[in-house]
Design a protein around this motif. Structure first.
Motif, PDB file in Angstrom:
ATOM      1  N   UNK A   1      24.768  46.582 126.245  1.00 59.29           N
ATOM      2  CA  UNK A   1      23.767  46.654 127.327  1.00 59.29           C
ATOM      3  C   UNK A   1      23.211  45.296 127.737  1.00 59.29           C
ATOM      4  N   UNK A   2      22.890  44.451 126.760  1.00 59.18           N
ATOM      5  CA  UNK A   2      22.343  43.134 127.065  1.00 59.18           C
ATOM      6  C   UNK A   2      23.372  42.258 127.781  1.00 59.18           C
ATOM      7  N   UNK A   3      24.622  42.309 127.326  1.00 57.65           N
ATOM      8  CA  UNK A   3      25.685  41.541 127.985  1.00 57.65           C
ATOM      9  C   UNK A   3      25.947  42.053 129.395  1.00 57.65           C
ATOM     10  N   UNK A   4      25.966  43.378 129.551  1.00 56.15           N
ATOM     11  CA  UNK A   4      26.165  43.984 130.876  1.00 56.15           C
ATOM     12  C   UNK A   4      25.102  43.513 131.860  1.00 56.15           C
ATOM     13  N   UNK A   5      23.843  43.523 131.405  1.00 55.60           N
ATOM     14  CA  UNK A   5      22.749  43.133 132.287  1.00 55.60           C
ATOM     15  C   UNK A   5      22.875  41.682 132.722  1.00 55.60           C
ATOM     16  N   UNK A   6      23.144  40.797 131.779  1.00 52.20           N
ATOM     17  CA  UNK A   6      23.221  39.379 132.124  1.00 52.20           C
ATOM     18  C   UNK A   6      24.403  39.086 133.036  1.00 52.20           C
ATOM     19  N   UNK A   7      25.559  39.680 132.749  1.00 49.47           N
ATOM     20  CA  UNK A   7      26.744  39.479 133.601  1.00 49.47           C
ATOM     21  C   UNK A   7      26.477  40.002 135.007  1.00 49.47           C
ATOM     22  N   UNK A   8      25.816  41.148 135.096  1.00 45.96           N
ATOM     23  CA  UNK A   8      25.502  41.722 136.404  1.00 45.96           C
ATOM     24  C   UNK A   8      24.568  40.810 137.192  1.00 45.96           C
ATOM     25  N   UNK A   9      23.519  40.302 136.542  1.00 44.80           N
ATOM     26  CA  UNK A   9      22.564  39.437 137.243  1.00 44.80           C
ATOM     27  C   UNK A   9      23.199  38.122 137.667  1.00 44.80           C
TER      28      UNK A   9
ATOM     29  N   UNK B   1      22.147  33.105 130.816  1.00 48.40           N
ATOM     30  CA  UNK B   1      21.113  32.747 129.842  1.00 48.40           C
ATOM     31  C   UNK B   1      21.379  33.479 128.532  1.00 48.40           C
ATOM     32  N   UNK B   2      21.735  32.717 127.517  1.00 44.37           N
ATOM     33  CA  UNK B   2      21.963  33.323 126.210  1.00 44.37           C
ATOM     34  C   UNK B   2      20.652  33.794 125.600  1.00 44.37           C
ATOM     35  N   UNK B   3      19.561  33.162 125.998  1.00 43.78           N
ATOM     36  CA  UNK B   3      18.252  33.611 125.504  1.00 43.78           C
ATOM     37  C   UNK B   3      17.966  35.026 125.982  1.00 43.78           C
ATOM     38  N   UNK B   4      18.260  35.319 127.256  1.00 50.62           N
ATOM     39  CA  UNK B   4      18.053  36.666 127.777  1.00 50.62           C
ATOM     40  C   UNK B   4      18.902  37.684 127.018  1.00 50.62           C
ATOM     41  N   UNK B   5      20.149  37.310 126.743  1.00 51.80           N
ATOM     42  CA  UNK B   5      21.052  38.207 126.008  1.00 51.80           C
ATOM     43  C   UNK B   5      20.486  38.501 124.620  1.00 51.80           C
ATOM     44  N   UNK B   6      19.995  37.445 123.949  1.00 56.10           N
ATOM     45  CA  UNK B   6      19.457  37.620 122.599  1.00 56.10           C
ATOM     46  C   UNK B   6      18.177  38.446 122.597  1.00 56.10           C
ATOM     47  N   UNK B   7      17.343  38.303 123.641  1.00 56.34           N
ATOM     48  CA  UNK B   7      16.115  39.109 123.720  1.00 56.34           C
ATOM     49  C   UNK B   7      16.472  40.593 123.823  1.00 56.34           C
ATOM     50  N   UNK B   8      17.447  40.915 124.688  1.00 57.03           N
ATOM     51  CA  UNK B   8      17.877  42.302 124.826  1.00 57.03           C
ATOM     52  C   UNK B   8      18.460  42.848 123.536  1.00 57.03           C
ATOM     53  N   UNK B   9      19.291  42.053 122.863  1.00 54.71           N
ATOM     54  CA  UNK B   9      19.889  42.475 121.592  1.00 54.71           C
ATOM     55  C   UNK B   9      18.800  42.696 120.542  1.00 54.71           C
ATOM     56  N   UNK B  10      17.813  41.793 120.521  1.00 54.73           N
ATOM     57  CA  UNK B  10      16.731  41.906 119.527  1.00 54.73           C
ATOM     58  C   UNK B  10      15.974  43.223 119.683  1.00 54.73           C
ATOM     59  N   UNK B  11      15.567  43.562 120.904  1.00 59.21           N
ATOM     60  CA  UNK B  11      14.783  44.774 121.104  1.00 59.21           C
ATOM     61  C   UNK B  11      15.612  46.026 120.807  1.00 59.21           C
ATOM     62  N   UNK B  12      16.883  46.035 121.212  1.00 57.79           N
ATOM     63  CA  UNK B  12      17.736  47.197 120.947  1.00 57.79           C
ATOM     64  C   UNK B  12      17.959  47.376 119.455  1.00 57.79           C
TER      65      UNK B  12
END
Length: 503
Positions: free
Chosen positions: A456-464, A473-484
Motif C-alpha cells: 500500500x505505501x509503495x502503491x501510494x508513492x508511485x501513484x503520486x 520520497x522514501x520517508x513517505x514510504x517508511x511512514x506508511x509502512x510504519x503505521x501499517x
C-alpha cells in the motif's frame, strides 16, 4: 438483598453511568461547537443558501480537534451497545450514525451562528472520531470483539481460502481509497464560489499594497512553457485566447471609476474609497486608500477553476516600496485576510503565494510559497503563475527565471504524519484480521504480511509520483509502512491476549 439483586443493581449503576457519560460527551460537543449560541435565523433563508454555506474548508488544527472531540462519544456509546449485546457490525454502524448525525446537526446550526463556518470535512472528521472511540473501547474492553477474534482464530472452515480471497480483495480496495484521498488533496474543488477579486488589498481593507498594476489575466487551464514564452513576447497574447480566458483587465488611464473585464465573464473592477492616479507603461496606482474590487463575487471564475483544478494568472506589477509585509495583497480572490482561494502578495522583497486546496486549508497558510528577490527594485515585472496537478510554476519576466513547487512535497511533517495515520491505521487493522484468518496457512500468511505491509505505501508513492510529478520520497514510504506494520502488530498482540482469555 440476595446476590442476584446485587449484581442487577451493579449492572444498573454501570448502565446509568454510561448513559450519563454519553450525555456529558454530547454536552461537551455542543458547548465546544455552538457556544455562545447567539443564533440568527433570517426569514427568507433558502435551501440553496444552506448548501452554499457549507463551501468552507477546515484547517489542519480543526481536523485534529474534530476527531478528538468525538472519541469519547464513540467510546461510551460502544459501552452501552455492548451491554445491550448488539451485533458487532451493527454496533459499528450505530456508532458512526450517531457521530455523523450529531455532527450534521451541529454543522447546520453553525450556519445560523455568526463567527462559525460549517464544513463538510468536519462531519467526516467527527465520524472518524466516533469510530476511533469505538475502536479504543473494543481493543481494550470488549468481550464481543474478543469472541469475534476467537472465531476467526479457530476457523477451520473448508471455505477458508475463499474468505482469504475476499479479504484480500477488500484490502486492495481499501488501499485504493488512499490513492483517491491523496489525489483529491491537490484539487481546487473546495474553492469558495462567493469570493470577489481584489487588487491592491483585501476586501476588508486591512492588507494594503503600494504599487502599480497594469494588467491581470486569468485562465482556467495551465500554460505550457511554449505558451509562456509567447505571453512574454506578445503583450496582446490574451486578446484572442478563446473560452479558457476567464478575466482580462487592462488597468489603463481610461479607468477613472471602474475597469471592465474584456473577456466578458466577470463584474467590473470598482475603485474602493477613491480613484487613484495612473502612470503610462506602469498602470494604475494602488495604495492603502486606493484599491480595486469586483462589484460582485467572481462566481464564474471560481466555479470554472474549481472544476478544472488548473489555472494561469498573468499580471504586470511594480512595487512602490521594497519592504512591504503582511503579506501585502497584490491580487487576491478572497473575502478577508483569513479566507481565500488564491493570493499573490509581497513579503519584503519576496513574492508570496497562497493557494487553497483541501490540504492547505481555508486560509491556505499551512503551506507558504515564497519566491525570493522579486521586489528588489521598483521596476515593472511580468509575473505568470500556473497550477496543474499539485505543481505551481512561477515565471518572473522570462522563461529562465522560473520556480517550481509541488504542494505534496511541502506538506509539514506533522500534517503528513496525521494524514498517513488516518490512511494506514485502518489498513493495519484490516491486515491484522486478514493475517489471523490465514494463520494456519504459513506460506500464504507470510506472503500476505509482507505484501500487505509494503504494497500500500509503495502503491501510494508511485501513484503520486506518476500523477503529480513529485519526487519519490522514501520517508513517505517508511511512514506508511510504519503505521501499517505497527497497527497490525499491536492488534495481533491484543487479539492473542483476548483469545487466550476467552479460551
Amino acid at each position: 438483598m440476595n446476590k442476584r439483586q446485587i449484581v442487577r443493581n451493579a449492572h444498573f449503576v454501570e448502565f446509568t453511568k454510561n448513559y450519563a457519560l454519553i450525555a456529558m460527551s454530547i454536552l461537551v460537543i455542543l458547548v465546544a461547537t455552538l457556544y455562545p449560541c447567539t443564533f440568527f435565523f433570517p426569514n427568507d433563508f433558502s435551501w440553496q443558501e444552506l448548501i452554499a454555506s457549507f463551501s468552507n474548508a477546515s484547517s489542519f488544527q480543526d481536523q485534529v480537534n474534530n476527531i478528538l472531540l468525538f472519541i469519547p462519544l464513540g467510546f461510551f456509546a460502544s459501552s452501552v451497545l455492548q451491554r445491550k449485546r448488539v451485533n458487532l457490525a451493527l454496533e459499528i454502524l450505530i456508532v458512526i450514525l450517531i457521530s455523523t448525525g450529531l455532527s450534521t446537526i451541529v454543522e447546520v446550526l453553525q450556519v445560523f451562528l455568526p463567527g462559525r463556518t460549517p464544513t463538510p470535512a468536519d462531519i467526516i472528521n467527527n465520524s472518524i472520531g466516533g469510530f476511533v472511540g469505538w475502536l479504543c473501547f473494543n481493543w481494550f474492553y470488549s468481550q464481543n470483539f474478543a469472541y469475534t477474534l476467537a472465531r476467526i482464530e479457530n476457523n477451520t472452515n473448508r471455505q477458508i481460502n475463499q474468505k482469504i480471497a475476499v479479504f484480500c480483495l477488500g484490502y486492495i480496495l481499501l488501499s485504493s481509497l488512499n490513492l483517491v484521498f491523496w489525489q483529491s488533496t491537490t484539487y481546487l474543488s473546495n474553492w469558495n464560489l462567493n469570493y470577489p477579486l481584489t487588487i491592491g488589498n483585501e476586501a476588508t481593507g486591512n492588507r494594503p499594497w503600494q504599487g502599480y498594476v497594469s494588467e491581470v489575466n486569468i485562465t482556467d487551464r495551465a500554460m505550457s512553457a511554449i505558451e509562456v514564452t509567447e505571453i512574454f513576447a506578445d503583450k496582446n497574447y490574451f486578446d484572442n485566447f478563446g473560452n479558457s480566458l476567464l478575466a482580462a483587465y487592462k488597468l489603463d488611464k481610461n479607468g477613472k471609476s471602474y475597469y471592465r473585464d474584456k473577456s466578458g465573464n466577470l463584474p467590473k473592477l470598482l475603485w474602493r474609497i477613491q480613484p487613484s492616479g495612473f502612470q503610462e507603461n506602469r498602470g494604475a496606482l494602488l495604495s492603502s486608500t486606493n484599491w480595486l474590487e469586483t462589484a460582485d463575487s467572481v462566481k464564474k471564475l471560481n466555479k470554472r477553476i474549481s472544476h478544472t483544478s488548473e489555472f494561469t494568472i498573468s499580471t504586470i506589477v511594480a512595487t512602490s516600496d521594497t519592504n512591504q509585509t503582511g503579506p501585502a495583497r497584490i491580487v487576491s480572490i478572497s473575502i478577508d485576510h483569513l479566507r481565500r482561494n488564491f493570493t499573490l502578495g509581497q513579503q519584503g522583497t519576496a513574492l508570496n503565494l497562497r493557494l487553497r486546496t483541501p490540504i492547505t486549508g481555508e486560509n491556505a497558510g499551512d503551506i507558504k510559497l515564497n519566491i525570493p528577490n522579486v521586489f528588489t527594485d521598483k521596476q515593472s515585472h511580468h509575473i505568470i503563475i500556473s497550477y496543474f496537478r499539485s505543481t505551481i510554476q512561477v515565471y518572473v519576466d522570462n522563461l529562465q527565471d522560473s520556480y517550481s513547487f509541488n504542494l505534496l512535497d511541502l506538506i509539514p511533517i506533522e500534517h503528513k504524519i496525521f494524514y498517513y495515520a488516518l490512511n494506514f491505521i485502518p489498513l493495519g487493522i484490516y491486515l491484522a484480521l486478514l493475517s489471523i484468518l490465514a494463520k494456519h496457512q504459513q506460506i500464504i500468511h507470510r506472503l500476505l504480511l509482507i505484501m500487505g505491509i509494503l504494497l500500500p505505501s509503495l502503491m501510494l508513492e508511485v501513484f503520486l509520483v506518476s500523477a503529480n510529478g513529485k519526487e519519490i520520497s522514501w520517508r513517505n514510504i517508511l511512514i506508511g509502512i510504519f503505521f501499517t506494520a505497527s497497527t497490525a502488530l499491536i492488534l495481533r498482540i491484543r487479539a492473542a491476549m483476548l483469545v487466550k482469555k476467552v479460551a
